[in-house]
Design a protein around this motif. Sequence first.
Motif, PDB file in Angstrom:
ATOM      1  N   GLN A 436       0.831  -1.202   0.000  1.00 39.20           N
ATOM      2  CA  GLN A 436       0.000   0.000   0.000  1.00 39.20           C
ATOM      3  C   GLN A 436       0.869   1.257   0.000  1.00 39.20           C
ATOM      4  OE1 GLN A 436      -3.242   0.142  -0.354  1.00 39.20           O
ATOM      5  NE2 GLN A 436      -3.199   2.382  -0.313  1.00 39.20           N
ATOM      6  N   PHE A 439       2.028   1.897  -3.519  1.00 41.51           N
ATOM      7  CA  PHE A 439       0.994   2.530  -4.337  1.00 41.51           C
ATOM      8  C   PHE A 439       0.853   4.020  -4.009  1.00 41.51           C
ATOM      9  CE2 PHE A 439      -1.195  -1.816  -4.788  1.00 41.51           C
ATOM     10  CZ  PHE A 439      -0.522  -2.048  -5.972  1.00 41.51           C
ATOM     11  N   GLU A 440       0.954   4.363  -2.729  1.00 48.75           N
ATOM     12  CA  GLU A 440       0.778   5.762  -2.325  1.00 48.75           C
ATOM     13  C   GLU A 440       1.955   6.630  -2.769  1.00 48.75           C
ATOM     14  OE1 GLU A 440       0.281   5.564   1.844  1.00 48.75           O
ATOM     15  OE2 GLU A 440      -1.755   4.736   1.772  1.00 48.75           O
ATOM     16  N   THR A 442       4.000   6.027  -5.411  1.00 50.77           N
ATOM     17  CA  THR A 442       4.282   5.933  -6.840  1.00 50.77           C
ATOM     18  C   THR A 442       3.254   6.742  -7.617  1.00 50.77           C
ATOM     19  OG1 THR A 442       5.185   3.707  -6.537  1.00 50.77           O
ATOM     20  CG2 THR A 442       4.619   4.376  -8.780  1.00 50.77           C
ATOM     21  N   PHE A 445      -0.954   5.987  -9.541  1.00 49.60           N
ATOM     22  CA  PHE A 445      -1.863   5.023  -8.932  1.00 49.60           C
ATOM     23  C   PHE A 445      -2.998   5.706  -8.168  1.00 49.60           C
ATOM     24  CE2 PHE A 445       1.733   2.268  -9.662  1.00 49.60           C
ATOM     25  CZ  PHE A 445       1.142   1.052 -10.000  1.00 49.60           C
ATOM     26  N   LYS A 460      -0.085   1.570 -13.959  1.00 46.43           N
ATOM     27  CA  LYS A 460      -0.862   0.364 -13.662  1.00 46.43           C
ATOM     28  C   LYS A 460      -0.667  -0.700 -14.734  1.00 46.43           C
ATOM     29  CE  LYS A 460      -4.605   2.211 -10.801  1.00 46.43           C
ATOM     30  NZ  LYS A 460      -6.072   2.352 -10.655  1.00 46.43           N
ATOM     31  N   TRP A 584      -4.054  -8.379  -6.334  1.00 47.36           N
ATOM     32  CA  TRP A 584      -4.346  -7.068  -6.925  1.00 47.36           C
ATOM     33  C   TRP A 584      -4.536  -7.197  -8.430  1.00 47.36           C
ATOM     34  CZ3 TRP A 584      -1.649  -4.373 -10.675  1.00 47.36           C
ATOM     35  CH2 TRP A 584      -2.037  -3.054 -10.890  1.00 47.36           C
ATOM     36  N   GLU A 588      -7.905  -6.160 -10.584  1.00 45.14           N
ATOM     37  CA  GLU A 588      -7.879  -5.174 -11.662  1.00 45.14           C
ATOM     38  C   GLU A 588      -8.491  -5.752 -12.934  1.00 45.14           C
ATOM     39  OE1 GLU A 588      -6.853  -1.919 -11.854  1.00 45.14           O
ATOM     40  OE2 GLU A 588      -6.853  -2.032  -9.651  1.00 45.14           O
TER      41      GLU A 588
END
Length: 589
Positions: A436, A439-440, A442, A445, A460, A584, A588
């Motif tokens: 997580q 993701f925050e 980078t 996202f 993504k 994940w 997606e």
Amino acid sequence: MSTVEKSTEAVVTASTKSNLFNKKLIIAGITSLSLGGILCYYLTPYLKRRRIKNYIEHHNLNSNCYEYLDIFQSQAISPLVRSVLKHILVADNFLNPDELYLPEFKEQTNQLIQQISESYTGGKFLLLEGCKGNGKGYALRAWAKKEKRVCVYLGLKQSFRRAANHTTIPSNDISSSIDPHATSAPKSEEKPHYLDETTSATALDSISLTSLQEVQESLFSDIPERNLFIFGLLEAFGFFSIDTFSNPQQKPTRNTIINSINEHKQFLHPRLLSEAFKEIETVLQYICLRSNTGPVLFILDDIQLLFNEQELVSQYDSALTILQWILKCQKNGLMDVVFCSSERSVITSIKKLKGFEKFLTTKVVEDVETSKIEKYLLRDVNKLLNDKCKFTKDSARDFAYYFSSNFEEIENYCKSKLPVKKYIELRRKDYKDLVQQFFEETPGFELYPAFVDPYSTPPKDILKDLILELMMNCILSLDNVLPARNGDSKKWAFVQNMINHKLLRWVPMKKRPIQHIPASSYTFIPSMDTSLLGGANDENSTNYWQTLSSNNWKDDVVVQSEQYPLDLDLTFYNPFIREILEQWFNQEL
């Protein structure tokens, strides 16, 4: 018989007796000299050995110092050189298996030693990487001991924490939700001030060695964070050791020892670092000329603490200067150097430093088979656990699958007193938080990206492609990642970001030929200060790279193909990361 005849006979008789007496004296003299020579022949080596033994015991030396006694006894050698030489030869940089919390895993250690021996090449750096906590540092020292090498070990993590407990050590370690020792902090007790102005020299001399060590720790309790790397290096080479050998004729008092340590603190200043390098080089030359096993083996462990993603951290003074000095010693044959990295990879970071790419050999070590790890847990680790937490065949299989031979995880499990399933679930949560965080941090996202480039692949989609290849092949080949091959530099940057966040790790390439990038690829020129001994601007030196055309060839150009670990592949950091990213990916889709 006439008087003349009698006189003649008396003279002859007296002469005969005199000659006989002289012959006896000559024989006695020759015999005495022979016996004296024989006694000297046999007694002189004994007395010499006895004198050397007393000398070594008097100055707390060991058998490694026999070849250097003339240096120790010479008045022309500076006290600092004698002190550093003694520290390197006498210091025990090898871990005793009895000092480990966990039982020794001999199968793992032997396999790591074998891989180190096969990868080590004299005259080149060896960068050792692998799974975190799998015993690389212990295996390195065990290998050095097996090879009978004179070894200097610098563990940055231990050195930084020992030098300044109040300093936050930079680390990308996974923050664990498991606290096996949630104990209250001990109350700080006021220590006696042995160096108070009212303390006399006589009282100081009566302090025990333990008290002297406490005094030594107090002298370095206020080291600034910027000086931690310099302190660790000089401490490893014995600049601040409690030495009793500054004067070869007598043992100095504790007062003189402390004063000597205080004087050596001046070398912590970056501008005096070159003087410290000269003293160390002198000692290294002595050892290189007289050692039967080669030059000093210098092991720098936890080197990842010096790098922030792809650059050297700026919080430590003279980091680049020290690394360039190590490179100089390696080139001149004064040291053999081994780097060891844990937690995250620094292969591409070190290859970017000027001069290292041509003298660097990388090795990603592999753990033993899972079946051997299971046997180790059941046979040895179970002895440390109570009945409720002991491993069974099923729980040992699960633990070995997720953690392999990570001794830190095994030790944390033993101290946590939790069931195996509970421990695994807690660690899974920690790695979910890590993903997580990736993701925050980078860009691309977010739910509604602020900027979208229609001509570039979204992050993504890049991540989906990488996960899909890993799911299909179990490894991620650099063939589809490097910008020189697919023309997309953002994909390689994205992969590097995943490595830095510990989502991917390097693994040895198996059954695939080593490929090389064409000579017409990018080239890079470092704009950093490459002075071996540093300069006025070294404290705030920068490290950035300029992309140039392949036609601008210069002597100091670093070819980018040498910066990529072309003999390695990538895979998921561990099974936790694989399961989380695959989940994940399915969501997606």
